[in-house]
Every structure is written in C-alpha cells, then in structure tokens.
Design a protein around this motif. Structure first.
Motif, short mmCIF file in Angstrom:
data_model
loop_
_atom_site.label_atom_id
_atom_site.label_comp_id
_atom_site.label_asym_id
_atom_site.label_seq_id
_atom_site.Cartn_x
_atom_site.Cartn_y
_atom_site.Cartn_z
N ILE A 151 78.79 94.71 11.56
CA ILE A 151 80.00 93.68 11.18
C ILE A 151 79.82 93.78 9.71
O ILE A 151 81.00 93.92 8.89
CB ILE A 151 79.98 92.62 11.92
N ALA A 152 78.74 93.27 9.29
CA ALA A 152 78.46 93.15 7.76
C ALA A 152 78.66 94.13 7.19
O ALA A 152 79.27 94.28 6.00
CB ALA A 152 77.39 92.33 7.66
N ALA A 153 78.27 95.46 7.56
CA ALA A 153 78.21 96.65 6.75
C ALA A 153 79.59 97.01 6.80
O ALA A 153 80.12 97.57 5.89
CB ALA A 153 77.14 97.56 7.35
N GLU A 154 80.31 96.88 8.02
CA GLU A 154 81.75 97.45 7.91
C GLU A 154 82.63 96.40 6.75
O GLU A 154 83.68 97.13 6.08
CB GLU A 154 82.42 97.40 9.17
N CYS A 155 82.27 95.21 6.68
CA CYS A 155 83.04 94.30 6.01
C CYS A 155 82.81 94.80 4.24
O CYS A 155 83.82 94.49 3.39
CB CYS A 155 82.75 92.78 6.22
N ALA A 156 81.67 95.16 4.13
CA ALA A 156 81.38 95.46 2.62
C ALA A 156 81.91 96.83 2.44
O ALA A 156 82.54 96.86 1.13
CB ALA A 156 79.66 95.81 2.54
N LYS A 157 82.07 97.55 3.21
CA LYS A 157 82.80 98.88 3.03
C LYS A 157 84.07 98.61 2.88
O LYS A 157 84.81 99.22 2.09
CB LYS A 157 82.56 99.82 4.33
N GLN A 158 84.90 97.67 3.57
CA GLN A 158 86.19 97.34 3.37
C GLN A 158 86.45 96.25 2.59
O GLN A 158 87.61 95.79 2.26
CB GLN A 158 86.67 97.32 4.80
#
Length: 396
Positions: A151-158
């Motif tokens: 989730i943290a990685a996807e949040c960083a991506k978006q």
C-alpha cells in the motif's frame, strides 16, 4: 562573437549549477519532505503549505490486514482515492500485530494464516483466494506487513501521503470504553508494548517515501470496565506523561514524520493543550519545550461525528463553537498554543438521509474555511470480520 558565445555558455553552466545546488530543488521529489510545523501550518521542505485531505483505511480489525482487498486491488483502491482529489490515507494498525511479530521470533504472520485464524479454515481460504486474484503479486508467503508495504509503495507511486494510525492494542472493532483498549494500563493497553509498537512502525516506515506522519493513539477514553482504575488514572496529567513518552519513541525511531496528538473523550477535547491551562489534577501546563528537538513536528487531531452535538443540531453556529472549543481554536491567534489541526475522523450514517443532516453541511463549510485538514471515515464498504460477523457492512 567568441566572447558572446563564451558568456552565453558560462551563464548557462552557472544556471545549471544553481539548479542542482539548490537544496529545495534537490528535495523537490514528492513528497518534498520531511514536513515540519510552524504555528498553525504544516510546511514541506520548500516551505509550501500542506493540508491533509483524505480518508481512513482500516487495517486494525481481527485479521490485521487492510480491508477490502478481496474485492479490489490496492492499485484500484488508491486510484479511486486519488480520483476524489484526496492526498492522504489514514492507515490504521493494531499494536497486537507487532506483539505477534516479536512473539513469533521476529517473523510476521502471513495473510493466509491471519485470515484462517480470524475467519476459520474454509472462509479464510475463500477470502484469501479472492485477495490473491485481485492482488496477484501476493502469495502464500506474503505477510501482513508486506501488505502495508505494498500500500505504501502504491501511495508513493500515486503521490498519496500515508498517515499511520495506532488505532487499538488488541485487534478488533474500536472504540468502546469497555473494550480494554481505552487508556494506558487498561486490560489490553500495555504501555511498554505500545511504545515498542510505535518505535517498530516508525522504523519500518522509514523505507516508505509516502509516510509523512504517525499518530500516538486513536480515541483515548475513560476505561469504564474498571472504575477504580479509571478514577486514579484517567486525567490530563497522566495523558501528558504518556504523550511525551510516545512522541519520543516515534521521533527517536524516525525523525522525519509528523506526530499527531489526540485528546480525551474519544478525541473530542484538546482544550487544555490549546488554552495552556492546567493539566489536571496537577498544575503543569502543556509546553512545546517538553518536546525538545521536535516541537516543530507536533499536530493536533480531533474527531467529530454528529452524535457529539446532541440530537439534530440545526444551527451551524453550534457546530462551529463546539469544534472551536474542542481544539480548532489552535488554528487562531486566540490560542495560547498554536498548532495545525486535522479532523482525522468524521462521518455520518449512509442510509439515504445524509443530505437531510445539517451537521454535515455545517462541518463541510466550517472545516475548510478554518484551513483544517480532514479525513473521512471510511473508504471500505465492509470488513473481513467485525464483532463476530463476517463481511459486515460499513454503514458510516
């Protein structure tokens, strides 16, 4: 002509060097942190104002896995949050998840085992298979913490900030004054485990570019399951002792994150902090000097649901006055202690009568006008299991 060309290239080279030498430019990669506070504002590394606008994503119930992944992928959920114009997810976790990590020789529980433990063999497997179908990067070895990492990685991506919230000690539905999770020293609220959990998550989150802030504890409240304990322990004086302890634990582990302080009465009262009045039954007052080295990391959080205003509040002045006195005063020059304030939970029953409830229109008018941040409860439509009922609907 040669001199003209030389001067041109010299100027260009100087301009390039200035760009690369500029600290603000070097740190301009999202989220341009770490964030700091100044009076009532949150600023990024360039000095720009940051306002949290977001949604809650629970991960602190029985499975200790962020909800809803049996229905949608992480990418889809974060994309929908992004599409709403929000910039923040308040991601909740239970201290029990870290307790189990240490009890299991510093190895986290897999999501497959967590689902089986909470839902039973058959139901757990069925939900697990759906989660894997929606999130094919997961497998039998994927742990709960790795879901948080994803989730943290996807949040960083978006480009979505993560605010990590210590929601409860013993995983489950929150919050009741009878649930044993209410106050430091309550049945399940072990103080050493709490500070260990804060330190662990602060350290673990150092690898997440999206992590910009953490809370100390959700909805501190009177522990009514033990009246004797409550009468001797539930006070602003005791609150201050543990707030300083928890804040230090987070900052020592991760000096970059903002630290959110919640108040008493289920986070509906921060008035002594804002007004600088006595932290009873003692005579000491809140002092930013007690947070040496990280006083510019502190943010206040409030919760506001329509039931705190009594039946059917129809006067927006009533809503404004109550919120102002509860803590939004910290955003003004009237406060003894100014802080940024974020309404980390608010909401109303989604039963078709929302448009008839004057509370929500008053709140949505006042909070932005006060330049406070906010995070609505909550994004999910149901829970893996809540209070013994699987796939229980979320009506708020």
């Amino acid at each position: 002509m040669a001199n003209h060309v030389w001067r041109y290239w010299l100027s260009a080279c100087v301009a390039i060097l200035e760009v690369f030498a500029s600290p603000n430019t070097l740190r301009a990669t999202w989220p341009n942190g770490p964030f700091v506070t100044s009076g009532r504002w949150i600023h990024d590394a360039a000095g720009s104002t940051v306002t949290y606008v977001g949604v809650n994503w629970p991960g602190s119930l029985d499975t200790m896995i962020p909800e809803g992944l049996q229905y949608q992928s992480i990418q889809s959920i974060v994309s929908k949050i992004k599409s709403l114009g929000m910039n923040t997810i308040r991601l909740t976790y239970a201290t029990e998840m870290i307790d189990q990590y240490y009890d299991n020789d510093e190895t986290d529980v897999t999501i497959q085992k967590a689902l089986t433990n909470a839902l039973g063999q058959d139901s757990g497997r069925a939900v697990y298979d759906k989660i894997i179908a929606n999130n094919p990067s997961f497998n039998d070895e994927t742990t709960r913490l790795e879901v948080y990492d994803a989730i943290a990685a996807e949040c960083a991506k978006q480009e979505i900030y993560i605010h990590l919230d210590n929601h409860i000690s013993k995983a489950g539905w929150c919050c009741s004054p009878l649930d044993g999770n209410s106050w430091w020293g309550d049945e399940f609220f072990n103080i050493d485990n709490w500070t260990r959990g804060l330190s662990f998550m602060a350290t673990h989150g150092k690898t997440w570019p999206s992590l910009t802030s953490m809370s100390l504890r959700n909805e501190l409240r009177i522990p009514l399951n033990n009246v004797t304990f409550a009468s001797s322990s539930y006070s602003w004086e005791r609150w201050y002792t543990y707030v300083k302890q928890g804040s230090s634990a987070i900052h020592k582990a991760n000096g970059d994150v903002l630290i959110f302080l919640s108040g008493l009465d289920s986070d509906q009262d921060l008035s002594p902090v804002v007004n600088g009045t006595a932290l009873t039954p003692g005579s000491a007052t809140f002092s930013q000097g007690d947070f040496s080295g990280f006083a510019n990391k502190l943010v206040l959080e409030l919760h506001a649901y329509d039931n705190i205003f009594g039946p059917g509040p129809s006067n927006c002045t009533t809503v404004k006055v109550k919120l102002f006195n509860a803590g939004l005063k910290a955003l003004t020059d009237e406060a003894e202690n100014q802080f940024p304030v974020v309404l980390t939970e608010f909401g109303l029953l989604q039963n078709g009568t929302a448009s008839q409830d004057p509370y929500i229109s008053c709140l949505l008018d006042y909070v932005p006008s006060a330049n406070a941040g906010w995070m609505i409860w909550e994004i999910g439509g149901s829970y893996y299991i809540r209070e013994g009922t699987q796939d229980q609907d979320e009506s708020w």
